[in-house]
Design a protein around this motif. Structure first.
Motif, short mmCIF file in Angstrom:
data_model
loop_
_atom_site.label_atom_id
_atom_site.label_comp_id
_atom_site.label_asym_id
_atom_site.label_seq_id
_atom_site.Cartn_x
_atom_site.Cartn_y
_atom_site.Cartn_z
N TRP A 5 0.90 -1.13 -0.16
CA TRP A 5 -0.16 0.14 -0.29
C TRP A 5 0.62 1.65 0.44
O TRP A 5 0.09 2.27 -0.17
N LEU A 6 1.82 1.40 0.06
CA LEU A 6 2.40 2.52 0.44
C LEU A 6 2.90 3.37 -1.11
O LEU A 6 2.94 2.75 -2.09
N GLY A 7 2.79 4.43 -1.17
CA GLY A 7 2.72 5.18 -2.46
C GLY A 7 1.23 4.93 -2.40
O GLY A 7 1.06 6.03 -3.39
N GLN A 22 -8.35 11.94 2.36
CA GLN A 22 -7.59 11.18 1.04
C GLN A 22 -6.23 11.86 1.15
O GLN A 22 -5.47 12.68 2.38
N GLY A 23 -5.12 10.67 0.41
CA GLY A 23 -3.59 10.91 0.91
C GLY A 23 -2.97 9.96 0.25
O GLY A 23 -3.71 9.09 -0.19
N GLU A 24 -1.51 10.11 0.38
CA GLU A 24 -0.69 8.93 -0.11
C GLU A 24 -0.48 8.47 0.77
O GLU A 24 0.28 8.83 1.80
N VAL A 25 -0.50 7.10 1.29
CA VAL A 25 -0.16 6.36 2.60
C VAL A 25 1.43 6.58 2.34
O VAL A 25 2.14 6.33 1.67
N SER A 26 1.22 6.49 3.92
CA SER A 26 3.62 6.67 4.06
C SER A 26 4.07 5.77 4.76
O SER A 26 5.02 5.03 4.77
N SER A 27 3.27 4.92 5.79
CA SER A 27 3.77 4.21 7.00
C SER A 27 2.16 3.43 6.65
O SER A 27 0.74 3.87 7.28
N VAL A 28 2.48 1.89 7.73
CA VAL A 28 1.41 1.04 8.11
C VAL A 28 2.56 -0.01 8.92
O VAL A 28 2.75 0.11 8.74
N ASP A 29 1.36 0.63 10.59
CA ASP A 29 2.41 -0.55 11.29
C ASP A 29 1.09 -1.58 12.02
O ASP A 29 0.05 -1.10 12.29
N HIS A 30 1.53 -2.88 11.51
CA HIS A 30 0.65 -3.14 12.43
C HIS A 30 0.93 -3.81 13.97
O HIS A 30 -0.40 -3.62 14.31
N ALA A 31 1.88 -3.29 14.40
CA ALA A 31 1.86 -3.46 15.81
C ALA A 31 1.09 -2.07 16.70
O ALA A 31 0.16 -2.49 17.72
#
Length: 55
Positions: A5-7, A22-31
């Motif tokens: 999903w990044l970007g 709305q925006g660009e995904v810059s990070s996803v943190d599962h923890a």
């Protein structure tokens, strides 16, 4: 898989009270179960901050 999903440019519907972001995904943190958007817009208006994080 989260790295896929990044970007990506996404819309996140937070319901009637919070609206749509709305925006660009810059990070996803599962923890911490968070997602951050770079260059965010809120209900079609550019946000005054460069990044927002959702939990």
């Amino acid at each position: 898989m989260a790295a896929d999903w990044l970007g990506s440019v996404v819309s996140i519907d937070c319901g009637l009270e919070l609206g749509v972001y709305q925006g660009e995904v810059s990070s996803v943190d599962h923890a911490s179960q968070t997602i951050s958007l770079r260059q965010p817009y809120h209900n079609g208006v550019k946000c005054p901050v460069s990044e927002v994080t959702f939990r």
